[in-house]
Write an enzyme that holds these catalytic residues in place. Structure first.
Site, mmCIF file in Angstrom:
data_model
loop_
_atom_site.group_PDB
_atom_site.id
_atom_site.type_symbol
_atom_site.label_atom_id
_atom_site.label_comp_id
_atom_site.label_asym_id
_atom_site.label_seq_id
_atom_site.Cartn_x
_atom_site.Cartn_y
_atom_site.Cartn_z
ATOM 1 N N ASP A 165 113.211 37.718 149.766
ATOM 2 C CA ASP A 165 112.920 36.447 149.124
ATOM 3 C C ASP A 165 113.945 35.426 149.627
ATOM 4 O O ASP A 165 114.983 35.788 150.196
ATOM 5 C CB ASP A 165 113.005 36.637 147.605
ATOM 6 C CG ASP A 165 112.865 35.335 146.850
ATOM 7 O OD1 ASP A 165 111.960 34.543 147.163
ATOM 8 O OD2 ASP A 165 113.683 35.101 145.932
ATOM 9 N N ASP B 109 114.883 31.695 147.928
ATOM 10 C CA ASP B 109 115.680 31.042 146.874
ATOM 11 C C ASP B 109 116.116 32.051 145.819
ATOM 12 O O ASP B 109 115.304 32.789 145.261
ATOM 13 C CB ASP B 109 114.866 29.934 146.213
ATOM 14 C CG ASP B 109 114.508 28.825 147.186
ATOM 15 O OD1 ASP B 109 115.317 27.898 147.360
ATOM 16 O OD2 ASP B 109 113.415 28.906 147.789
ATOM 17 N N ASP C 57 114.622 38.231 143.263
ATOM 18 C CA ASP C 57 115.470 37.882 142.114
ATOM 19 C C ASP C 57 114.729 37.467 140.856
ATOM 20 O O ASP C 57 115.357 37.301 139.810
ATOM 21 C CB ASP C 57 116.420 36.749 142.511
ATOM 22 C CG ASP C 57 115.694 35.422 142.688
ATOM 23 O OD1 ASP C 57 114.754 35.356 143.510
ATOM 24 O OD2 ASP C 57 116.046 34.473 141.979
#
Length: 240
Positions: free
Chosen positions: A15, A17, A194
């Site tokens: 991922d 961001d 996240d």
């Protein structure tokens, strides 16, 4: 669990961001840390190109952030794919986002200081990081927008934001598609993310015999810990 060292037979899905990049008050204010591009270049070389970016960001935005790299991956939560050969394709069944959604939202939030509208090729996001008092209002206005379109689109929570995306566009779908061909095929998939939008990517990696690693739960930190882990090619212990 202890985070295993990266193995040469892995395929790594990352991922952007909150995983590689630290979150910023605005989506256009993220900073690419010194050394990240070199770290990714080294990882790409070590894994024979089996490194992909799987992000909610649009492809052109991801490419700009990681320039000069143009990595394979899934963009817009997998609505668009770029394979290991650089071929780009969009999911055939992706629904068109109604043209009036963005202007309607822009008008609605005009009097909500601090709320940011981010438009994407296949979805949109309302960020309330700078205006947490508008959290419930941003969720409610997006839910109202979705009425009558629930079969095609869904609302997802993110870090201090809510996002509308097509139901068929998932990070898990991107992982499964990329794993079908070189340079990912026959490798062990490892997905690092996240937030809620990354969970199906992690689950897809686990279902294919790999690992799903969460920045907060597994790294016990943030993107800096992920970047440090990626920058340690010399550690070669067997993964559990």
């Amino acid at each position: 669990m202890a985070i295993p060292a990266i193995e040469d037979h892995w395929a790594v899905f990352l991922d952007l961001d909150g995983t590689l990049l630290d979150l910023a008050p605005r989506p256009d204010a993220v900073v690419v840390p010194t050394g990240l591009i070199a770290t990714l270049e080294g990882l790409v070389q070590r894994l024979g190109g089996a490194v992909a970016i799987v992000t909610g960001r649009a492809r052109d935005v991801a490419d700009t952030l990681l320039a000069p790299l143009m990595l394979p991956g899934g963009f817009g939560h997998g609505a668009e794919l770029r394979d290991g050969a650089g071929r780009i394709r969009t999911i055939d069944t992706i629904p068109a986002m109604p043209a009036d959604w963005a202007p309607r939202l822009a008008a609605e939030i005009a009097t909500w200081p601090g709320v940011i509208l981010e438009t994407k090729p296949h979805g949109l996001v309302l960020h309330h990081r700078a205006a947490p008092q508008w959290k419930d209002a941003t969720r409610d206005v997006l839910l109202a927008l979705l009425r009558g379109h629930d079969d095609d689109f869904t609302l997802m929570p993110a870090h201090m934001a809510f996002e509308i995306r097509p139901r068929v566009a998932t990070k898990g779908r991107a992982v499964r598609a990329l794993m079908q061909a070189a340079p990912f095929h026959a490798r062990r998939p490892v997905f690092v993310g996240d937030d809620v939008t990354d969970e199906d990517g992690m689950e897809a990696a686990r279902a294919l015999g790999g690992l799903g690693l969460h920045v907060g739960r597994d790294f016990h930190g943030g993107p800096a810990q992920v970047r440090a882990w990626l920058a340690q090619p010399e550690a070669r212990h067997a993964a559990p």
